[in-house]
Design a protein around this motif. Structure first.
Motif, PDB file in Angstrom:
ATOM      1  N   LYS A   9     -43.515  18.175 -14.971  1.00  0.00           N
ATOM      2  CA  LYS A   9     -42.186  17.685 -15.317  1.00  0.00           C
ATOM      3  C   LYS A   9     -41.199  18.845 -15.271  1.00  0.00           C
ATOM      4  CE  LYS A   9     -43.942  13.708 -16.250  1.00  0.00           C
ATOM      5  NZ  LYS A   9     -44.350  13.005 -15.099  1.00  0.00           N
ATOM      6  N   LEU A  10     -40.034  18.598 -14.694  1.00  0.00           N
ATOM      7  CA  LEU A  10     -39.003  19.610 -14.548  1.00  0.00           C
ATOM      8  C   LEU A  10     -37.952  19.459 -15.633  1.00  0.00           C
ATOM      9  CD1 LEU A  10     -37.558  21.832 -12.872  1.00  0.00           C
ATOM     10  CD2 LEU A  10     -36.483  19.967 -11.594  1.00  0.00           C
ATOM     11  N   GLY A  11     -37.571  20.563 -16.205  1.00  0.00           N
ATOM     12  CA  GLY A  11     -36.458  20.598 -17.147  1.00  0.00           C
ATOM     13  C   GLY A  11     -35.576  21.773 -16.795  1.00  0.00           C
ATOM     14  N   ILE A  12     -34.279  21.554 -16.791  1.00  0.00           N
ATOM     15  CA  ILE A  12     -33.337  22.617 -16.461  1.00  0.00           C
ATOM     16  C   ILE A  12     -32.439  22.827 -17.671  1.00  0.00           C
ATOM     17  CG2 ILE A  12     -31.438  23.332 -14.968  1.00  0.00           C
ATOM     18  CD1 ILE A  12     -32.680  21.545 -12.787  1.00  0.00           C
ATOM     19  N   VAL A  13     -32.322  24.089 -18.088  1.00  0.00           N
ATOM     20  CA  VAL A  13     -31.481  24.432 -19.220  1.00  0.00           C
ATOM     21  C   VAL A  13     -30.532  25.543 -18.798  1.00  0.00           C
ATOM     22  CG1 VAL A  13     -31.415  25.293 -21.582  1.00  0.00           C
ATOM     23  CG2 VAL A  13     -33.312  23.840 -20.843  1.00  0.00           C
ATOM     24  N   ASN A  14     -29.260  25.361 -19.037  1.00  0.00           N
ATOM     25  CA  ASN A  14     -28.269  26.384 -18.766  1.00  0.00           C
ATOM     26  C   ASN A  14     -28.132  27.236 -20.024  1.00  0.00           C
ATOM     27  OD1 ASN A  14     -25.897  27.884 -18.505  1.00  0.00           O
ATOM     28  ND2 ASN A  14     -24.936  26.343 -17.204  1.00  0.00           N
ATOM     29  N   GLU A  20     -29.243  29.489 -27.599  1.00  0.00           N
ATOM     30  CA  GLU A  20     -30.453  29.731 -28.380  1.00  0.00           C
ATOM     31  C   GLU A  20     -31.706  29.780 -27.503  1.00  0.00           C
ATOM     32  OE1 GLU A  20     -28.529  26.911 -28.937  1.00  0.00           O
ATOM     33  OE2 GLU A  20     -27.302  27.731 -30.525  1.00  0.00           O
ATOM     34  N   ILE A  21     -31.660  29.107 -26.353  1.00  0.00           N
ATOM     35  CA  ILE A  21     -32.852  29.008 -25.505  1.00  0.00           C
ATOM     36  C   ILE A  21     -33.245  30.373 -24.938  1.00  0.00           C
ATOM     37  CG2 ILE A  21     -31.741  28.460 -23.299  1.00  0.00           C
ATOM     38  CD1 ILE A  21     -34.832  26.683 -24.652  1.00  0.00           C
ATOM     39  N   ALA A  22     -32.276  31.222 -24.627  1.00  0.00           N
ATOM     40  CA  ALA A  22     -32.591  32.536 -24.059  1.00  0.00           C
ATOM     41  C   ALA A  22     -33.432  33.358 -25.029  1.00  0.00           C
ATOM     42  CB  ALA A  22     -31.309  33.280 -23.696  1.00  0.00           C
ATOM     43  N   GLY A  23     -33.054  33.367 -26.288  1.00  0.00           N
ATOM     44  CA  GLY A  23     -33.828  34.105 -27.282  1.00  0.00           C
ATOM     45  C   GLY A  23     -35.175  33.476 -27.532  1.00  0.00           C
ATOM     46  N   TYR A  24     -35.211  32.147 -27.585  1.00  0.00           N
ATOM     47  CA  TYR A  24     -36.462  31.437 -27.843  1.00  0.00           C
ATOM     48  C   TYR A  24     -37.484  31.702 -26.745  1.00  0.00           C
ATOM     49  CZ  TYR A  24     -39.722  27.609 -28.633  1.00  0.00           C
ATOM     50  OH  TYR A  24     -40.860  26.879 -28.844  1.00  0.00           O
ATOM     51  N   PHE A  28     -33.843  36.807 -20.517  1.00  0.00           N
ATOM     52  CA  PHE A  28     -32.580  37.525 -20.566  1.00  0.00           C
ATOM     53  C   PHE A  28     -32.035  37.859 -19.184  1.00  0.00           C
ATOM     54  CE2 PHE A  28     -34.938  38.480 -24.487  1.00  0.00           C
ATOM     55  CZ  PHE A  28     -34.104  37.805 -25.365  1.00  0.00           C
ATOM     56  N   THR A  29     -32.521  37.186 -18.174  1.00  0.00           N
ATOM     57  CA  THR A  29     -32.011  37.294 -16.815  1.00  0.00           C
ATOM     58  C   THR A  29     -31.985  35.885 -16.250  1.00  0.00           C
ATOM     59  OG1 THR A  29     -32.290  38.446 -14.707  1.00  0.00           O
ATOM     60  CG2 THR A  29     -34.293  37.689 -15.789  1.00  0.00           C
ATOM     61  N   ALA A  46     -39.092  35.487 -12.735  1.00  0.00           N
ATOM     62  CA  ALA A  46     -37.676  35.722 -12.969  1.00  0.00           C
ATOM     63  C   ALA A  46     -37.034  36.402 -11.766  1.00  0.00           C
ATOM     64  CB  ALA A  46     -37.491  36.584 -14.208  1.00  0.00           C
ATOM     65  N   ARG A  47     -35.746  36.218 -11.691  1.00  0.00           N
ATOM     66  CA  ARG A  47     -34.888  36.773 -10.646  1.00  0.00           C
ATOM     67  C   ARG A  47     -35.300  36.310  -9.259  1.00  0.00           C
ATOM     68  NH1 ARG A  47     -32.083  42.397 -11.943  1.00  0.00           N
ATOM     69  NH2 ARG A  47     -31.650  41.978 -14.133  1.00  0.00           N
TER      70      ARG A  47
END
Length: 68
Positions: A9-14, A20-24, A28-29, A46-47
């Motif tokens: 399943k695909l989920g996209i979060v901006n 909060e999602i970046a820290g969770y 961080f990139t 990543a990247r």
């Protein structure tokens, strides 16, 4: 590519909108691809993500998880 792996399943979060999602996820990139199986992180890229490498990793994980 996910058509090859129908049970993933695909989920996209901006992260700019949901900060909060970046820290969770400790992401961080951008972009960051994180795959969870049975609640555990099994893949993180990543990247710059080589597509064939990603496909091979997904295939291996998919077979191990779903017994393709």
């Amino acid at each position: 590519m996910l058509k090859e792996f129908p049970l993933i399943k695909l989920g996209i979060v901006n992260a700019g909108e949901v900060t909060e999602i970046a820290g969770y996820l400790m992401a961080f990139t951008a972009p960051v691809l994180v795959l969870f199986a049975d609640g555990k992180e099994v893949l993180r890229e990543a990247r710059f993500v080589p597509i064939e490498k990603l496909r091979n990793q997904l295939h291996r994980i998919y077979e191990a998880t779903y017994g393709d």
